[in-house]
Scaffold this motif. Structure first.
Motif, PDB file in Angstrom:
ATOM      1  N   ALA A 100     -12.719   1.195 -17.654  1.00  0.00           N
ATOM      2  CA  ALA A 100     -11.296   0.885 -17.748  1.00  0.00           C
ATOM      3  C   ALA A 100     -10.630   1.688 -18.867  1.00  0.00           C
ATOM      4  O   ALA A 100      -9.527   2.230 -18.693  1.00  0.00           O
ATOM      5  CB  ALA A 100     -11.121  -0.610 -18.003  1.00  0.00           C
ATOM      6  N   TYR A 150     -22.129  -5.998 -21.653  1.00  0.00           N
ATOM      7  CA  TYR A 150     -21.830  -7.263 -22.351  1.00  0.00           C
ATOM      8  C   TYR A 150     -22.874  -8.335 -22.064  1.00  0.00           C
ATOM      9  O   TYR A 150     -22.550  -9.463 -21.697  1.00  0.00           O
ATOM     10  CB  TYR A 150     -20.440  -7.756 -21.937  1.00  0.00           C
ATOM     11  CG  TYR A 150     -19.328  -6.858 -22.424  1.00  0.00           C
ATOM     12  CD1 TYR A 150     -18.999  -5.691 -21.735  1.00  0.00           C
ATOM     13  CD2 TYR A 150     -18.607  -7.163 -23.571  1.00  0.00           C
ATOM     14  CE1 TYR A 150     -17.993  -4.861 -22.174  1.00  0.00           C
ATOM     15  CE2 TYR A 150     -17.586  -6.329 -24.017  1.00  0.00           C
ATOM     16  CZ  TYR A 150     -17.295  -5.186 -23.319  1.00  0.00           C
ATOM     17  OH  TYR A 150     -16.294  -4.358 -23.760  1.00  0.00           O
ATOM     18  N   GLY A 159      -8.662   7.845 -13.607  1.00  0.00           N
ATOM     19  CA  GLY A 159      -9.482   6.623 -13.476  1.00  0.00           C
ATOM     20  C   GLY A 159     -10.658   6.781 -12.540  1.00  0.00           C
ATOM     21  O   GLY A 159     -11.212   7.863 -12.368  1.00  0.00           O
ATOM     22  N   ALA A 198      -3.910   6.561  -8.832  1.00  0.00           N
ATOM     23  CA  ALA A 198      -4.833   5.748  -9.651  1.00  0.00           C
ATOM     24  C   ALA A 198      -5.362   4.623  -8.762  1.00  0.00           C
ATOM     25  O   ALA A 198      -5.203   3.445  -9.077  1.00  0.00           O
ATOM     26  CB  ALA A 198      -4.099   5.193 -10.867  1.00  0.00           C
ATOM     27  N   ILE A 249     -23.498  -3.783 -13.789  1.00  0.00           N
ATOM     28  CA  ILE A 249     -23.141  -5.038 -13.090  1.00  0.00           C
ATOM     29  C   ILE A 249     -24.390  -5.894 -12.892  1.00  0.00           C
ATOM     30  O   ILE A 249     -24.360  -7.113 -13.098  1.00  0.00           O
ATOM     31  CB  ILE A 249     -22.474  -4.739 -11.723  1.00  0.00           C
ATOM     32  CG1 ILE A 249     -21.148  -4.015 -11.953  1.00  0.00           C
ATOM     33  CG2 ILE A 249     -22.273  -6.025 -10.922  1.00  0.00           C
ATOM     34  CD1 ILE A 249     -20.389  -3.672 -10.697  1.00  0.00           C
ATOM     35  N   ARG A 281       0.840  -1.200   0.000  1.00  0.00           N
ATOM     36  CA  ARG A 281       0.000   0.000   0.000  1.00  0.00           C
ATOM     37  C   ARG A 281       0.876   1.250   0.000  1.00  0.00           C
ATOM     38  O   ARG A 281       1.755   1.395   0.847  1.00  0.00           O
ATOM     39  CB  ARG A 281      -0.903  -0.021   1.229  1.00  0.00           C
ATOM     40  CG  ARG A 281      -1.723   1.236   1.378  1.00  0.00           C
ATOM     41  CD  ARG A 281      -2.792   1.063   2.416  1.00  0.00           C
ATOM     42  NE  ARG A 281      -3.901   0.269   1.889  1.00  0.00           N
ATOM     43  CZ  ARG A 281      -5.006   0.001   2.588  1.00  0.00           C
ATOM     44  NH1 ARG A 281      -5.119   0.425   3.823  1.00  0.00           N
ATOM     45  NH2 ARG A 281      -5.976  -0.701   2.041  1.00  0.00           N
ATOM     46  N   ASN A 324     -19.354  -7.148  -6.331  1.00  0.00           N
ATOM     47  CA  ASN A 324     -18.875  -7.733  -7.584  1.00  0.00           C
ATOM     48  C   ASN A 324     -17.857  -8.842  -7.319  1.00  0.00           C
ATOM     49  O   ASN A 324     -17.761  -9.805  -8.092  1.00  0.00           O
ATOM     50  CB  ASN A 324     -18.253  -6.652  -8.476  1.00  0.00           C
ATOM     51  CG  ASN A 324     -17.149  -5.885  -7.788  1.00  0.00           C
ATOM     52  OD1 ASN A 324     -17.390  -5.191  -6.808  1.00  0.00           O
ATOM     53  ND2 ASN A 324     -15.946  -6.031  -8.266  1.00  0.00           N
TER      54      ASN A 324
HETATM   55  P1  FAD Z   1      -8.773  -0.007 -10.327  1.00  0.00           P
HETATM   56  O1  FAD Z   1      -8.884  -0.952 -11.434  1.00  0.00           O
HETATM   57  O2  FAD Z   1      -9.739  -0.114  -9.209  1.00  0.00           O
HETATM   58  O3  FAD Z   1      -7.296  -0.174  -9.778  1.00  0.00           O
HETATM   59  C1  FAD Z   1      -6.853   0.477  -8.624  1.00  0.00           C
HETATM   60  C2  FAD Z   1      -5.709  -0.326  -8.041  1.00  0.00           C
HETATM   61  O4  FAD Z   1      -5.064   0.450  -7.048  1.00  0.00           O
HETATM   62  C3  FAD Z   1      -6.142  -1.620  -7.356  1.00  0.00           C
HETATM   63  O5  FAD Z   1      -5.289  -2.668  -7.736  1.00  0.00           O
HETATM   64  C4  FAD Z   1      -5.977  -1.313  -5.879  1.00  0.00           C
HETATM   65  O6  FAD Z   1      -5.644  -2.457  -5.096  1.00  0.00           O
HETATM   66  C5  FAD Z   1      -4.802  -0.360  -5.923  1.00  0.00           C
HETATM   67  N1  FAD Z   1      -4.685   0.544  -4.777  1.00  0.00           N
HETATM   68  C6  FAD Z   1      -5.652   1.300  -4.226  1.00  0.00           C
HETATM   69  N2  FAD Z   1      -5.142   2.067  -3.241  1.00  0.00           N
HETATM   70  C7  FAD Z   1      -3.820   1.771  -3.194  1.00  0.00           C
HETATM   71  C8  FAD Z   1      -2.746   2.248  -2.411  1.00  0.00           C
HETATM   72  N3  FAD Z   1      -2.920   3.198  -1.496  1.00  0.00           N
HETATM   73  N4  FAD Z   1      -1.523   1.711  -2.618  1.00  0.00           N
HETATM   74  C9  FAD Z   1      -1.332   0.748  -3.561  1.00  0.00           C
HETATM   75  N5  FAD Z   1      -2.307   0.277  -4.341  1.00  0.00           N
HETATM   76  C10 FAD Z   1      -3.538   0.796  -4.158  1.00  0.00           C
HETATM   77  N6  FAD Z   1     -14.995  -1.239 -17.235  1.00  0.00           N
HETATM   78  C11 FAD Z   1     -14.939  -1.358 -18.576  1.00  0.00           C
HETATM   79  O7  FAD Z   1     -14.468  -0.441 -19.247  1.00  0.00           O
HETATM   80  N7  FAD Z   1     -15.376  -2.499 -19.213  1.00  0.00           N
HETATM   81  C12 FAD Z   1     -15.896  -3.531 -18.519  1.00  0.00           C
HETATM   82  O8  FAD Z   1     -16.287  -4.529 -19.113  1.00  0.00           O
HETATM   83  C13 FAD Z   1     -15.987  -3.425 -17.117  1.00  0.00           C
HETATM   84  N8  FAD Z   1     -16.497  -4.430 -16.399  1.00  0.00           N
HETATM   85  C14 FAD Z   1     -16.570  -4.320 -15.045  1.00  0.00           C
HETATM   86  C15 FAD Z   1     -17.145  -5.357 -14.334  1.00  0.00           C
HETATM   87  C16 FAD Z   1     -17.249  -5.264 -12.963  1.00  0.00           C
HETATM   88  C17 FAD Z   1     -17.869  -6.402 -12.200  1.00  0.00           C
HETATM   89  C18 FAD Z   1     -16.731  -4.122 -12.278  1.00  0.00           C
HETATM   90  C19 FAD Z   1     -16.789  -4.008 -10.790  1.00  0.00           C
HETATM   91  C20 FAD Z   1     -16.158  -3.084 -12.988  1.00  0.00           C
HETATM   92  C21 FAD Z   1     -16.080  -3.166 -14.381  1.00  0.00           C
HETATM   93  N9  FAD Z   1     -15.544  -2.137 -15.141  1.00  0.00           N
HETATM   94  C22 FAD Z   1     -15.507  -2.240 -16.504  1.00  0.00           C
HETATM   95  C23 FAD Z   1     -15.008  -0.915 -14.511  1.00  0.00           C
HETATM   96  C24 FAD Z   1     -13.470  -0.988 -14.419  1.00  0.00           C
HETATM   97  O9  FAD Z   1     -13.122  -2.141 -13.687  1.00  0.00           O
HETATM   98  C25 FAD Z   1     -12.924   0.256 -13.756  1.00  0.00           C
HETATM   99  O10 FAD Z   1     -13.399   1.405 -14.408  1.00  0.00           O
HETATM  100  C26 FAD Z   1     -11.408   0.243 -13.810  1.00  0.00           C
HETATM  101  O11 FAD Z   1     -10.882  -0.870 -13.153  1.00  0.00           O
HETATM  102  C27 FAD Z   1     -10.827   1.510 -13.189  1.00  0.00           C
HETATM  103  O12 FAD Z   1      -9.446   1.469 -13.262  1.00  0.00           O
HETATM  104  P2  FAD Z   1      -8.536   2.225 -12.188  1.00  0.00           P
HETATM  105  O13 FAD Z   1      -7.133   1.979 -12.614  1.00  0.00           O
HETATM  106  O14 FAD Z   1      -8.989   3.611 -12.038  1.00  0.00           O
HETATM  107  O15 FAD Z   1      -8.843   1.510 -10.805  1.00  0.00           O
END
Ligand code: FAD
Ligand code: NAI
Length: 473
Positions: A328, A359, A319, A150, A192, A122, A171
């Protein structure tokens, strides 16, 4: 305790973070990425929500469950007899886990390939100093001249019904139910709710979805949402609109949900499992933003401008943890743009051309404005639709539900929105995104040669329909 200096430190290794780190490294920056996600063996599992409990595992299960449904219900139409069809749920879930792991490993490989220093743990802000920002991860302190936050989002629980991932599922739990529930409830018929509801319905659950809003998929073009609802009704996905969810009792035998229907009548839904999918909240747990004075908004999202700049110099955020759609590909685009801005380039994200895809079967995909948005804004537009029923490839596939719909400016013919419900909508929408990014007119699409027989001909025909000159309908 060791100190390490980097040009760019990215906190979070989801699609926003790991892609930002790769682009920063490509641009020649000495880059670190910190991510805390672990797999069930405690090993690093970068990729965030998307890879571990979101996009990837949900699509793996959607694919598997669709194969199962086709084998049981649709193969016979093709003259294929299936006898003794069975479901090995454990194997299906294990396959999904393998797909996830392939993606985790792929990201670890990309970190190595791009010489990105990966830290598992973390990341928490400690202080701002002359050399940049100090961030603690485990026993180490990293100093980043630039920091990209992020940290993603978490599922929002219903008040009084915390996730136990046993009976009341986010989820995360929804993607690893160990036996097909006889009765499954979902709160929220958003993305979802529909995707997970579809998976478990196809595998045999009796699914009821309780949705607070009186309209189905309010953000989607009304005509498309109506068509999708018809298809879901036919499949037996029970969706109750305009409900008010009351007390939720979580007991040994399952979950009991008190709710009121649109007519105000009191109801009870007893289910084996309940998935709560009522949206997600930005995640800054453990980030310690106070240590450096990083500002959050009232929802807990990191406050950013339209270029992802926070209130602090050289601290950026991308993000799900910032405003905008929680997708994503939106996170990725912001990550790339920020890395390019750090390099003094003009990274850009066009929020008007971010595609959305649900989807389900039929798939729902759209980009740009809906008809109701254009009406509300008083924009004069022309509309054209083409049904998959009139598309040869869709008939050959045996999947003729739905349509493609074009909305174009009444005067200039510029494409303002494209909406699809039907087979492979997720792939077909890309053509519309490219067209809109290049400010194409519907006439441009109508004049481009599309392969025959292909589903993409429905896109061309919908563009032709804008000027009432479809050829095949
Ligand atoms: P995240 O993917 O949430 O990644 C954040 C990361 O940071 C995580 O690994 C977390 O552990 C880490 N983290 C957090 N705080 C800390 C810290 N202090 N130190 C170190 N690490 C930390 N989007 C689509 O575009 N298409 C889809 O088909 C789709 N399907 C989805 C299905 C489901 C069931 C869900 C829940 C979401 C879906 N999404 C989809 C949305 C998509 O998952 C998110 O928009 C995307 O993951 C966001 O990316 P991010 O990098 O902002 O955050
Ligand atoms: P969502 O915002 O898509 O849908 C939530 C639904 O719950 C809404 O329809 C809302 O009206 C309803 N709701 C809210 N409170 C309620 C209550 N108390 N009772 C009944 N209904 C209530 O959120 P969801 O489905 O949780 O997904 C979160 C986000 O994850 C999505 O918005 C999307 O950004 C992302 N996602 C994207 C996917 C994709 O791109 N295919 C797939 C899955 C998730």
């Amino acid at each position: 305790m060791t100190a390490k200096n980097f040009d760019v430190v990215v906190i979070g290794g989801g699609p926003g973070g790991y892609i930002a780190a790769i682009r920063a490294a490509q641009l020649g920056f000495n880059t670190a990425c910190i991510d805390e996600w672990k797999n069930k063996d405690g090993k690093p599992a970068p990729g965030g929500t998307c890879t571990n409990v979101g996009c990837i595992p949900s699509k793996a299960l959607l694919q598997s469950s669709e194969h199962y449904e086709h084998a049981g219900k649709h193969f016979a139409d093709h003259g294929i007899e299936v006898k003794g069809l069975g479901l090995d749920l454990a194997k299906m879930l294990a396959r999904k886990d393998t797909v996830v792991k392939q993606n985790n490993d792929g990201i670890l490989f990309l970190f190595k390939k791009n010489k990105i220093a990966f830290f598992h743990g973390r990341g928490s802000f400690v202080k701002a100093g002359e050399g940049g920002y100090d961030i603690q991860v485990g026993e180490e302190t990293l100093t980043g001249k630039h920091v990209i936050v992020a940290t993603g989002s978490n599922a929002r629980p219903l008040p009084g019904a915390p996730f136990d991932e046993e009976n009341i599922l986010s989820n995360d739990g929804a993607l690893r139910i160990q036996g097909v529930p006889k009765k499954l409830g979902l709160i929220g018929s958003g993305v979802i709710g529909l995707e997970m509801g579809s998976v478990w319905r196809r595998l045999g659950s009796e699914v009821t979805v309780l949705e607070a809003l009186p309209t189905f998929l309010g953000a989607v073009d009304e005509q498309i949402a109506k068509e999708a609802k018809k298809a879901f009704d036919k499949q037996g996905l029970k969706i109750e609109l305009g409900v008010k969810v009351g007390e939720i009792k979580n007991g040994k035998k399952g979950v009991s949900v008190a709710w009121t229907n649109a007519k105000g009548e009191a109801q009870t839904l007893d289910v084996d499992k309940l998935i709560v999918s009522i949206g997600r909240v930005p995640n800054t747990t453990g980030l310690n933003p106070e240590a450096v004075g990083l500002k959050l908004d009232e929802r807990g999202a990191v406050l950013v401008d339209d270029q992802c700049r926070t209130n602090l110099p050289n601290v950026w955020a991308v993000g799900d943890v910032v405003r905008g759609p929680m997708l994503a590909h939106k996170a990725e685009e912001e990550g790339v743009a920020v890395a390019e801005r750090i390099a003094g380039q003009h990274g850009h994200v066009n929020f008007n051309t971010i595609p959305w895809v649900i989807y389900t079967s039929p798939e729902i995909a759209w980009v740009g404005q809906t008809e109701q948005q254009l009406k509300a804004a008083g924009v004069k537009y022309k509309a054209g639709t083409f049904p998959f029923m009139a598309n040869g490839r869709a008939r050959a596939l045996g999947d003729t539900t739905g349509m493609v719909k074009f909305l174009a400016d009444a005067t200039t013919d510029e494409i303002l929105g494209v909406h699809i419900v039907g087979p492979m909508a997720s792939e077909l929408i890309s053509e519309a995104v490219v067209a809109m990014e290049f400010k194409a007119s519907s006439e441009d699409i109508a004049r481009i040669c599309h392969a025959h027989p292909s589903l993409s001909e429905a896109t061309k025909e919908a563009a032709l329909a804008v000027d009432k000159r479809t050829l095949n309908f």
